[in-house]
Write a protein that holds these residues in place. Structure first.
Motif, PDB file in Angstrom:
ATOM      1  N   GLN A 131      -2.053  -1.305 -13.310  1.00  0.00           N
ATOM      2  CA  GLN A 131      -1.314  -0.204 -13.857  1.00  0.00           C
ATOM      3  C   GLN A 131      -1.607   1.669 -13.610  1.00  0.00           C
ATOM      4  O   GLN A 131      -0.860   2.307 -13.652  1.00  0.00           O
ATOM      5  CB  GLN A 131      -2.187   0.677 -15.482  1.00  0.00           C
ATOM      6  N   GLY A 132      -2.459   1.698 -11.759  1.00  0.00           N
ATOM      7  CA  GLY A 132      -2.697   2.292 -11.673  1.00  0.00           C
ATOM      8  C   GLY A 132      -1.220   3.583 -10.695  1.00  0.00           C
ATOM      9  O   GLY A 132       0.111   3.273 -10.535  1.00  0.00           O
ATOM     10  N   ASN A 133      -1.312   4.929 -11.170  1.00  0.00           N
ATOM     11  CA  ASN A 133      -0.038   5.765 -10.649  1.00  0.00           C
ATOM     12  C   ASN A 133      -0.088   7.278 -10.307  1.00  0.00           C
ATOM     13  O   ASN A 133      -1.006   8.322 -11.853  1.00  0.00           O
ATOM     14  CB  ASN A 133       1.176   6.134 -12.271  1.00  0.00           C
ATOM     15  N   LEU A 142      -1.794   3.776  -5.984  1.00  0.00           N
ATOM     16  CA  LEU A 142      -0.985   3.202  -7.163  1.00  0.00           C
ATOM     17  C   LEU A 142      -0.900   2.051  -6.970  1.00  0.00           C
ATOM     18  O   LEU A 142      -1.533   0.927  -6.068  1.00  0.00           O
ATOM     19  CB  LEU A 142       0.327   3.697  -6.055  1.00  0.00           C
ATOM     20  N   GLY A 143      -0.869   1.755  -8.089  1.00  0.00           N
ATOM     21  CA  GLY A 143      -1.079  -0.054  -8.667  1.00  0.00           C
ATOM     22  C   GLY A 143       0.328  -0.688  -8.048  1.00  0.00           C
ATOM     23  O   GLY A 143       1.268  -0.362  -8.253  1.00  0.00           O
ATOM     24  N   LEU A 144       0.316  -1.812  -8.877  1.00  0.00           N
ATOM     25  CA  LEU A 144       1.702  -2.916  -8.724  1.00  0.00           C
ATOM     26  C   LEU A 144       3.223  -2.580  -9.960  1.00  0.00           C
ATOM     27  O   LEU A 144       3.658  -2.727  -9.160  1.00  0.00           O
ATOM     28  CB  LEU A 144       0.985  -4.417  -9.035  1.00  0.00           C
ATOM     29  N   ASN A 145       2.537  -2.294 -11.031  1.00  0.00           N
ATOM     30  CA  ASN A 145       3.459  -1.776 -12.125  1.00  0.00           C
ATOM     31  C   ASN A 145       4.222  -1.005 -11.651  1.00  0.00           C
ATOM     32  O   ASN A 145       5.716  -1.455 -11.284  1.00  0.00           O
ATOM     33  CB  ASN A 145       2.737  -1.642 -13.385  1.00  0.00           C
ATOM     34  N   ALA A 146       3.815   0.137 -10.457  1.00  0.00           N
ATOM     35  CA  ALA A 146       4.922   0.728 -10.143  1.00  0.00           C
ATOM     36  C   ALA A 146       5.702   0.582  -9.522  1.00  0.00           C
ATOM     37  O   ALA A 146       6.263   1.629  -8.606  1.00  0.00           O
ATOM     38  CB  ALA A 146       4.618   2.650  -9.555  1.00  0.00           C
ATOM     39  N   GLY A 226      -8.866   1.453  -2.809  1.00  0.00           N
ATOM     40  CA  GLY A 226      -7.441   1.390  -2.595  1.00  0.00           C
ATOM     41  C   GLY A 226      -6.409   0.079  -2.644  1.00  0.00           C
ATOM     42  O   GLY A 226      -6.894  -1.043  -2.495  1.00  0.00           O
ATOM     43  N   LEU A 227      -5.025   0.671  -3.020  1.00  0.00           N
ATOM     44  CA  LEU A 227      -3.994  -1.543  -2.596  1.00  0.00           C
ATOM     45  C   LEU A 227      -2.857  -0.721  -1.927  1.00  0.00           C
ATOM     46  O   LEU A 227      -2.120   0.050  -1.454  1.00  0.00           O
ATOM     47  CB  LEU A 227      -4.020  -1.721  -4.011  1.00  0.00           C
ATOM     48  N   VAL A 228      -2.709  -2.024  -0.889  1.00  0.00           N
ATOM     49  CA  VAL A 228      -1.206  -1.899   0.123  1.00  0.00           C
ATOM     50  C   VAL A 228      -0.484  -3.172  -0.062  1.00  0.00           C
ATOM     51  O   VAL A 228      -1.018  -4.501   0.117  1.00  0.00           O
ATOM     52  CB  VAL A 228      -1.780  -1.747   2.007  1.00  0.00           C
ATOM     53  N   VAL A 229       0.058  -3.114  -0.122  1.00  0.00           N
ATOM     54  CA  VAL A 229       1.786  -3.839  -0.264  1.00  0.00           C
ATOM     55  C   VAL A 229       2.038  -3.935   1.014  1.00  0.00           C
ATOM     56  O   VAL A 229       3.105  -3.378   0.943  1.00  0.00           O
ATOM     57  CB  VAL A 229       2.387  -4.010  -1.221  1.00  0.00           C
TER      58      VAL A 229
END
Length: 328
Positions: A131-133, A142-146, A226-229
């Motif tokens: 949900q992170g935004n 920044l999360g996955l949903n966004a 953090g998260l990296v796509v």
């Protein structure tokens, strides 16, 4: 660390390798137990103190078919440079001095009492992963949903709309974790971004809420992540699952096994990453019921992994993730 863990390490793998006294690794074990998604996420040291710069492939070059004496056109793939930021989370755990003394004030006892704070961090981290935004809360990454919410974006190919229109919609996620697909990051030069500091015995100047003083033991926890796509093709979102319409016989609502089969066929290669499905408790229950009702031999299996039963869908583990219980 095993060969597989060295190539695709989780938080627990890294902390066991880097933490000499075991205090951070012990916290990582509790985080793993508290939220199953943390058992899957590949962790990579960021190339920045506050984040990670990635060159992300946005297009694949098209080769030229040719005949003898025919020419081949030069090609190149298209890329984009993206910077993903790290978020910081902290908590203080406090134990009454006299209670700790009665129990020997051992590190094991204090860790057991601190457990609820660590579990709270695990739940908040899992929620932020989805949900992170930063546009809503700039303290979070920044999360996955966004990243998978626009049906006109290129990543829309990996959004399978369940077509629910209610107010209690849910999502199922299929994610493939690896250093070349989707992974978590921690600050450059840190121990997986997880810090545990024993503050020792301190005086609480308002221990009873009425200005009374008392002695406590305090521990400070801090987690930077953090998260990296890097390759968006390795995550599939199945949104708009109307919870209120889900039925065991699929007379109304989404056919969950069919949607999950489609998700498995959407990713480029299941062998290239550590895959798992993620869904909340209510959706998982309906999936079990639909699978059992559809065929005598259900497409779900239960395997023992380290003595713990793990439900799988055609060989891909399913993780119950209560962070997805929020209505979308």
């Amino acid at each position: 660390m095993t060969a597989t863990a060295a190539k695709n390490p989780t938080l627990l793998d890294i902390t066991k390798l880097l933490d000499p006294d075991g205090s951070v690794a012990a916290v990582a074990e509790i985080l793993d137990e508290s939220n199953p998604i943390l058992q899957d996420i590949t962790m990579v040291e960021g190339n920045l103190p506050t984040g990670h710069v990635s060159t992300i492939r946005t297009g694949i070059p098209t080769p030229t078919w040719f005949q003898f004496y025919g020419g081949i056109q030069p090609t190149k793939g298209t890329t984009a440079q993206v910077t993903d930021q790290i978020g910081m989370m902290g908590a203080y755990a406090e134990i009454d001095y006299n209670i700790a003394k009665l129990n020997g004030n051992s590190a094991a006892y204090r860790l057991s009492e601190d457990r609820v704070h660590i579990e709270g961090m695990a739940q908040s981290m899992a929620e932020t992963l989805f949900q992170g935004n930063p546009l809503v809360d700039p303290t979070k990454f920044l999360g996955l949903n966004a990243r998978y919410n626009d049906l006109s974006a290129e990543s829309a190919d990996n959004i399978i709309d369940a077509e629910g229109t209610g107010v209690d919609n849910a999502s199922i996620w299929l994610i493939g974790w690896s250093p070349s697909t989707i992974f978590g990051i921690y600050p450059k030069g840190s121990e997986a971004g997880l810090e545990v500091t024993d503050k020792g015995q301190v005086t609480d100047t308002d221990i009873d809420g009425a200005g009374g003083r008392g002695e406590i033991y305090r521990t400070h926890f801090q987690w930077k992540k953090g998260l990296v796509v890097k390759d968006w093709r390795y995550a599939v979102r199945i949104p708009n699952i109307d919870r209120s319409l889900l039925t065991a016989d699929v007379s109304t609502g989404a056919n969950l096994p069919n949607l999950m089969f489609e998700a498995l066929d959407t990713v480029p290669n299941l062998a290239n990453a550590r895959f798992a499905f993620y869904m909340d408790k209510s959706v998982l229950t309906k999936l079990r019921q639909q699978s059992e009702a559809a065929i005598k031999q259900s497409s779900l299996t239960v395997d023992q992994v380290g003595g713990i039963p793990v439900t799988s869908f055609h060989g891909v583990p399913i993780r119950r993730t209560d962070a997805l219980a929020v209505d979308e």
